[in-house]
Write a protein that holds these residues in place. Structure first.
Motif, PDB file in Angstrom:
ATOM      1  N   TYR A 106      14.311   8.623  34.814  1.00 51.65           N
ATOM      2  CA  TYR A 106      13.402   7.544  34.429  1.00 51.65           C
ATOM      3  C   TYR A 106      11.948   7.923  34.671  1.00 51.65           C
ATOM      4  O   TYR A 106      11.049   7.298  34.102  1.00 51.65           O
ATOM      5  N   ARG A 107      11.736   8.948  35.491  1.00 52.96           N
ATOM      6  CA  ARG A 107      10.378   9.466  35.671  1.00 52.96           C
ATOM      7  C   ARG A 107       9.953  10.244  34.425  1.00 52.96           C
ATOM      8  O   ARG A 107       8.757  10.474  34.231  1.00 52.96           O
ATOM      9  N   ALA A 108      10.911  10.619  33.585  1.00 47.69           N
ATOM     10  CA  ALA A 108      10.597  11.217  32.284  1.00 47.69           C
ATOM     11  C   ALA A 108      10.640  10.161  31.180  1.00 47.69           C
ATOM     12  O   ALA A 108       9.731  10.070  30.358  1.00 47.69           O
ATOM     13  N   ILE A 109      11.698   9.356  31.156  1.00 42.41           N
ATOM     14  CA  ILE A 109      11.890   8.376  30.081  1.00 42.41           C
ATOM     15  C   ILE A 109      10.758   7.353  30.033  1.00 42.41           C
ATOM     16  O   ILE A 109      10.229   7.056  28.952  1.00 42.41           O
ATOM     17  N   GLY A 110      10.368   6.799  31.178  1.00 41.70           N
ATOM     18  CA  GLY A 110       9.322   5.768  31.199  1.00 41.70           C
ATOM     19  C   GLY A 110       8.010   6.249  30.602  1.00 41.70           C
ATOM     20  O   GLY A 110       7.500   5.641  29.647  1.00 41.70           O
ATOM     21  N   PRO A 111       7.445   7.352  31.115  1.00 43.88           N
ATOM     22  CA  PRO A 111       6.178   7.819  30.547  1.00 43.88           C
ATOM     23  C   PRO A 111       6.276   8.195  29.066  1.00 43.88           C
ATOM     24  O   PRO A 111       5.357   7.928  28.291  1.00 43.88           O
ATOM     25  N   ILE A 112       7.409   8.771  28.660  1.00 43.83           N
ATOM     26  CA  ILE A 112       7.556   9.146  27.253  1.00 43.83           C
ATOM     27  C   ILE A 112       7.648   7.897  26.372  1.00 43.83           C
ATOM     28  O   ILE A 112       7.068   7.853  25.291  1.00 43.83           O
ATOM     29  N   GLN A 113       8.359   6.871  26.839  1.00 45.92           N
ATOM     30  CA  GLN A 113       8.418   5.622  26.070  1.00 45.92           C
ATOM     31  C   GLN A 113       7.026   5.025  25.877  1.00 45.92           C
ATOM     32  O   GLN A 113       6.750   4.389  24.861  1.00 45.92           O
ATOM     33  N   ASN A 114       6.156   5.223  26.838  1.00 39.98           N
ATOM     34  CA  ASN A 114       4.822   4.639  26.791  1.00 39.98           C
ATOM     35  C   ASN A 114       3.797   5.527  26.095  1.00 39.98           C
ATOM     36  O   ASN A 114       2.656   5.121  25.912  1.00 39.98           O
ATOM     37  N   PHE A 118       3.484  11.128  22.189  1.00 41.41           N
ATOM     38  CA  PHE A 118       4.872  11.542  21.986  1.00 41.41           C
ATOM     39  C   PHE A 118       5.391  10.979  20.665  1.00 41.41           C
ATOM     40  O   PHE A 118       5.999  11.696  19.864  1.00 41.41           O
ATOM     41  N   ALA A 119       5.148   9.701  20.435  1.00 46.08           N
ATOM     42  CA  ALA A 119       5.601   9.064  19.192  1.00 46.08           C
ATOM     43  C   ALA A 119       4.998   9.767  17.980  1.00 46.08           C
ATOM     44  O   ALA A 119       5.689   9.992  16.970  1.00 46.08           O
ATOM     45  N   GLU A 120       3.740  10.161  18.072  1.00 46.85           N
ATOM     46  CA  GLU A 120       3.084  10.837  16.952  1.00 46.85           C
ATOM     47  C   GLU A 120       3.662  12.222  16.703  1.00 46.85           C
ATOM     48  O   GLU A 120       3.975  12.555  15.563  1.00 46.85           O
ATOM     49  N   VAL A 121       3.808  13.043  17.752  1.00 46.92           N
ATOM     50  CA  VAL A 121       4.246  14.427  17.532  1.00 46.92           C
ATOM     51  C   VAL A 121       5.713  14.538  17.152  1.00 46.92           C
ATOM     52  O   VAL A 121       6.116  15.512  16.519  1.00 46.92           O
ATOM     53  N   LYS A 128       7.681  -1.634  20.572  1.00 49.34           N
ATOM     54  CA  LYS A 128       6.890  -2.862  20.497  1.00 49.34           C
ATOM     55  C   LYS A 128       6.204  -3.148  21.815  1.00 49.34           C
ATOM     56  O   LYS A 128       5.066  -3.577  21.856  1.00 49.34           O
ATOM     57  N   GLN A 129       6.923  -2.914  22.913  1.00 50.21           N
ATOM     58  CA  GLN A 129       6.307  -3.122  24.215  1.00 50.21           C
ATOM     59  C   GLN A 129       6.192  -1.779  24.910  1.00 50.21           C
ATOM     60  O   GLN A 129       7.188  -1.137  25.213  1.00 50.21           O
ATOM     61  N   LYS A 130       4.972  -1.320  25.074  1.00 52.96           N
ATOM     62  CA  LYS A 130       4.753  -0.126  25.862  1.00 52.96           C
ATOM     63  C   LYS A 130       3.637  -0.430  26.844  1.00 52.96           C
ATOM     64  O   LYS A 130       2.747  -1.228  26.563  1.00 52.96           O
ATOM     65  N   CYS A 131       3.725   0.194  27.987  1.00 59.94           N
ATOM     66  CA  CYS A 131       2.750  -0.071  29.046  1.00 59.94           C
ATOM     67  C   CYS A 131       1.656   0.979  29.011  1.00 59.94           C
ATOM     68  O   CYS A 131       1.931   2.162  28.806  1.00 59.94           O
TER      69      CYS A 131
END
Length: 134
Positions: A106-114, A118-121, A128-131
């Protein structure tokens, strides 16, 4: 730059991490409140590391032979790889019940979700909800 207040930023991260359920212990979640400071640091660290990577990049060329990934994609794979490990069940429970850190995945998943980058590359839809840290 985020227009959220400090309280709103904290609330967003706490809600997000509170939803992370470990695959071996589906009824247990990360304690987003207890791990907030480290989760915020992990998210901010990814942003700062990516900007440093982009500033140091000499050209648009690069990559690894035989790997069909751009240098930007390799950056994010490497970021997640550093959290990839086989944690014993008792260690997972220790993370969940008494640690100030979220379990490694989750130390990888959380930052990547936000991460907008990452989404662009990887051409992913932006959640919809990112911190946001800042």
């Amino acid at each position: 730059v985020s227009t959220q207040s400090t309280g709103e930023i904290q609330e967003c991260f706490v809600r997000q991490y509170d939803k992370f359920r470990h695959p071996r212990f589906r009824n247990l979640t990360v304690d987003g409140t207890a791990t907030f400071n480290e989760n915020l640091a992990d998210n901010g660290g990814l942003l700062v590391a990516y900007e440093a990577f982009k500033n140091a990049e000499r050209s648009g060329e690069g990559g690894l032979p035989g790997l069909d990934l751009t240098p930007d994609q390799i950056f994010f794979v490497a970021f997640a790889q550093m959290r990839c490990n086989n944690v014993e069940s008792f260690s997972v429970l220790e993370y969940i019940f008494s640690d100030l850190y979220s379990p490694p995945e989750y130390r990888a998943i959380g930052p990547i979700q936000n991460s907008q980058r990452f989404a662009e590359v990887f051409s992913c839809p932006v959640p919809k909800q990112k911190c946001k840290v800042f």
